[in-house]
Write an enzyme that holds these catalytic residues in place. Structure first.
Site, PDB file in Angstrom:
ATOM      1  N   ASN A 155       0.861  -1.178   0.000  1.00  0.00           N
ATOM      2  CA  ASN A 155       0.000   0.000   0.000  1.00  0.00           C
ATOM      3  C   ASN A 155       0.896   1.225   0.000  1.00  0.00           C
ATOM      4  O   ASN A 155       1.417   1.639   1.044  1.00  0.00           O
ATOM      5  CB  ASN A 155      -0.903  -0.004   1.230  1.00  0.00           C
ATOM      6  CG  ASN A 155      -1.887  -1.152   1.184  1.00  0.00           C
ATOM      7  OD1 ASN A 155      -2.850  -1.123   0.420  1.00  0.00           O
ATOM      8  ND2 ASN A 155      -1.610  -2.196   1.963  1.00  0.00           N
ATOM      9  N   GLU A 156       1.092   1.766  -1.184  1.00  0.00           N
ATOM     10  CA  GLU A 156       2.006   2.894  -1.349  1.00  0.00           C
ATOM     11  C   GLU A 156       1.343   4.179  -0.848  1.00  0.00           C
ATOM     12  O   GLU A 156       0.118   4.201  -0.638  1.00  0.00           O
ATOM     13  CB  GLU A 156       2.363   3.031  -2.834  1.00  0.00           C
ATOM     14  CG  GLU A 156       3.036   1.800  -3.442  1.00  0.00           C
ATOM     15  CD  GLU A 156       4.518   1.653  -3.069  1.00  0.00           C
ATOM     16  OE1 GLU A 156       4.898   2.064  -1.958  1.00  0.00           O
ATOM     17  OE2 GLU A 156       5.287   1.098  -3.876  1.00  0.00           O
ATOM     18  N   PRO A 157       2.134   5.247  -0.637  1.00  0.00           N
ATOM     19  CA  PRO A 157       1.545   6.503  -0.184  1.00  0.00           C
ATOM     20  C   PRO A 157       0.347   6.899  -1.046  1.00  0.00           C
ATOM     21  O   PRO A 157       0.378   6.753  -2.265  1.00  0.00           O
ATOM     22  CB  PRO A 157       2.694   7.505  -0.353  1.00  0.00           C
ATOM     23  CG  PRO A 157       3.912   6.676  -0.155  1.00  0.00           C
ATOM     24  CD  PRO A 157       3.597   5.341  -0.766  1.00  0.00           C
ATOM     25  N   SER A 159      -2.576   5.443  -0.549  1.00  0.00           N
ATOM     26  CA  SER A 159      -3.564   4.357  -0.435  1.00  0.00           C
ATOM     27  C   SER A 159      -4.619   4.750   0.596  1.00  0.00           C
ATOM     28  O   SER A 159      -4.291   5.273   1.661  1.00  0.00           O
ATOM     29  CB  SER A 159      -2.895   3.068   0.047  1.00  0.00           C
ATOM     30  OG  SER A 159      -1.952   2.637  -0.883  1.00  0.00           O
TER      31      SER A 159
END
Ligand code: F6R
Length: 632
Positions: A155-157, A159
């Site tokens: 979950n990348e920035p 998300s």
């Protein structure tokens, strides 16, 4: 007071191993408790370098303490997409390699998102994955790592807190950080399947592990605002989440960085240096310009009460900084300077630089290396590992072409050599992403790096016999995963030390880096020196050890004990020395999440150290290399 800064509980351990043991015990306790109740235990599991030693502990507990996994159901966080299960880089392979193949878990209880799903089916599979978790009653304990950008799972920035299991795009920094497992960055999948933040938040308990260089993102997640830009900060909203970190990863937390703000401290000279330097940098003032007012305004009133006037304290710190700077890393001959970092006698010295890979010497201490030689010391370099894994197939093919061309050119007709060359070329041409190199290819890759290292030594001015290739066996697995330190590694190192009897030893002091080559290389040297000392060799009583940092970071300015300045010309000379390592130029497979080339990083880092000294009110140099002494 700690809690007013830390919005997630954090437990700090001396080493990653201790933290891993703790996390493994938490898992084991839960498994056993559930066994007593005749219930299943549902674990959420992570991959990456961080949890490897925790899995090792679990395997050990299974073997030695009878911990059974019969009642365990697992759900992994993520998987690359697309990627075959059997590929060495898949998280499916990872989990089997590190845990499942060594314990008695029922294979039907293992769940890992599948990188082989057809794209049109992924949505359905993701829904099923969530449903399977629910059907098992939800996750009891979720283990997490953390990305440098704060990602959890993939979950990348950005998300959403409501996100569920889905296909996501990987950030470039994540792909670069994970390139170490692939042949090169272009081979790292652009997509991944990950469970969502909401999936993670639903777990009843969460333990996030972080070691080493993760300090800045750990502090932001724990002490910063809750924001989707730092996914791990969302964990502040979970009511049973614990961060398990080692000392390095805790370094940016207020209680470690500025302990005087969170409680009483003992004002040792080291603590004073740390407090004053950090305050000066924060206020943008030279150390000698700090006032009593600055001290009280910045939570250092206690220090004034204990030690007196600001100016006296400023001077004490200023002298420490001033005395750490020297152009004489081997000591200044014929001079008696009491606070100089190195002894002036004997002169010249025999200096031994240990370089974990064939280029760490020039990258991390090239200026000092050249100075030592230019000032008449007998400098030796020990290249600890072959570094063969970091040579790309494209690069080695170039050399194979050269060798074939060389034979053609001079009509050399050696059947043995022709066979090796043809086979190697063919193997590389047909090589699959998950295939390991043959023995011959590894040896040729190692040879390329040896030639580069020897060329660098010649460039500095050393003569044949002053460089040594140790080829430590722990490294030679042919894969990214290395063996732990072994007896043979120590024996070879003790033998070299005894042969050279150095007055000074330099080594890469990457004390964090829990699984990496640098840490094992350092452990081997420490162990060898300790044993030699215990066995009573006289020369070792007077052998000083200086630690430089590897290619990734620099020592914190508050820790540096010897700073070697470089002139602009020396900076250029070092740059050309780094360029000699052509196999490591342009395409750097093991650069972590930093896309700059090695020479750029080295230059920025050395300029940065010089600028920090200047900002503190000391002379402005073009660049500086930094060292910390290790006492044993
Ligand atoms: C792994 C995962 C990632 C990693 C993170 C840190 O399943 O989902 O979030 O935990 O990228 O990776 P390492 O531990 O390699 O630094």
């Amino acid at each position: 007071m700690v809690t007013s800064y830390e919005k997630i509980p954090v437990q700090i351990f001396g080493t990653p191993q201790q933290g891993s043991r703790f996390a493994a015990e938490q898992i084991a306790n839960l498994i056993r408790a559930r066994q007593m109740e005749g219930r299943k235990c549902v674990l959420g599991l992570a991959t990456g370098s961080t949890p490897i030693s925790m899995y090792k502990e679990l395997v050990k507990m299974h073997r030695e303490e009878g911990l059974s996994f019969r009642n365990v159901v697992t759900f992994n966080l993520d998987e690359y997409y697309p990627l075959e299960r059997e590929a060495v880089q898949s998280y499916w392979s990872f989990m089997h390699r590190h845990l499942f193949d060594h314990v008695d878990i029922d294979r039907r209880n293992i769940h890992i998102p599948n990188g082989e799903w057809r794209q049109e089916d992924i949505k359905r599979h993701c829904l099923e994955y969530e449903a399977q978790i629910d059907a098992e009653g939800g996750i009891d304990l979720q283990i997490l790592g953390i990305g440098n950008n704060g990602h959890i799972g993939f979950n990348e920035p950005g998300s959403s807190i409501y996100s569920k299991t889905r296909l996501v795009n990987l950030e470039n920094s994540t792909r670069i950080a994970n390139a170490k497992d692939f042949q090169n960055i272009s081979k790292v999948p652009r997509l991944a399947i990950t469970t969502g933040i909401s999936t993670i938040m639903k777990a009843r308990r969460i333990i996030l592990l972080a070691w080493g260089f993760k300090a800045p993102i750990v502090a932001r997640s724990v002490e910063g605002d809750v924001t989707e830009q730092v996914p791990a900060s969302l964990l502040q909203q979970h009511n049973d989440c614990l961060f398990v970190v080692d000392e390095q990863a805790a370094a940016e937390l207020t209680r470690v960085k500025s302990p005087w703000l969170t409680g009483e401290v003992e004002w040792t000279p080291k603590m004073i240096r740390k407090a004053v330097i950090n305050m000066a940098l924060k206020l943008g003032k030279p150390v000698l310009s700090l006032t009593n007012h600055d001290y009280t305004e910045n939570g250092l009133g206690d220090l004034l009460v204990e030690k007196g006037d600001a100016y006296e304290i400023n001077l004490q710190v200023y002298y420490l900084l001033r005395d750490s700077i020297t152009g004489w890393p081997g000591g200044k001959p014929n001079a008696n300077i009491p606070h100089h970092p190195e002894r002036s006698t004997p002169h010249p010295k025999r200096s031994l630089i240990f370089s974990p890979h064939p280029d760490d010497d020039i990258i991390s201490m090239g200026g000092t290396f050249m100075r030592l030689h230019d000032q008449g010391h007998e400098v030796h370099v020990a290249y600890q590992t072959s570094g063969n894994i970091a040579v790309t197939d494209e690069f080695v093919t170039r050399f194979l072409d050269f060798a074939v061309g060389f034979e053609d050119l001079f009509g050399i007709d050696s059947e043995k050599s022709r066979t090796i060359l043809q086979e190697a070329r063919q193997y590389l041409a047909d090589k699959k992403p998950n295939q390991l190199d043959t023995d011959e290819i590894r040896q040729i890759k190692g040879l390329i790096r040896r030639c580069e290292a020897a060329a660098t030594c010649r460039y500095v001015g050393l003569k044949e016999g002053q460089w040594h290739f140790q080829n430590l066996p722990f490294y030679e697995t042919g894969t990214i995963t290395k063996n732990p330190m072994g007896e043979e590694d120590v024996r070879l190192t003790m033998e070299l030390l005894r042969q050279l009897k150095p007055h000074q030893v330099y080594c890469a002091g990457d004390l964090a880096d829990p699984h990496g080559t640098h840490k094992v290389c350092l452990d081997v040297i420490f162990e060898s020196l300790r044993r030699i000392k215990a066995e009573g060799d006289e020369w070792v009583q007077d052998c000083w050890v200086w630690l430089y940092k590897g290619a990734w970071q620099e020592w914190d300015i508050t820790e540096i004990e010897m700073a070697i300045p470089m002139s602009p010309d020396q900076v250029m000379k070092k740059r050309y020395g780094i360029f000699i390592h052509q196999s490591q130029k342009d395409m750097v497979p093991f650069q972590g999440s930093d896309s700059r080339e090695f020479w750029q990083r080295a230059e920025e880092r050395n300029a940065n150290t010089a600028n920090l000294f200047a900002r503190l009110g000391l002379t402005q140099y073009a660049a500086m290399e930094a060292f910390v002494r290790w006492h044993y």
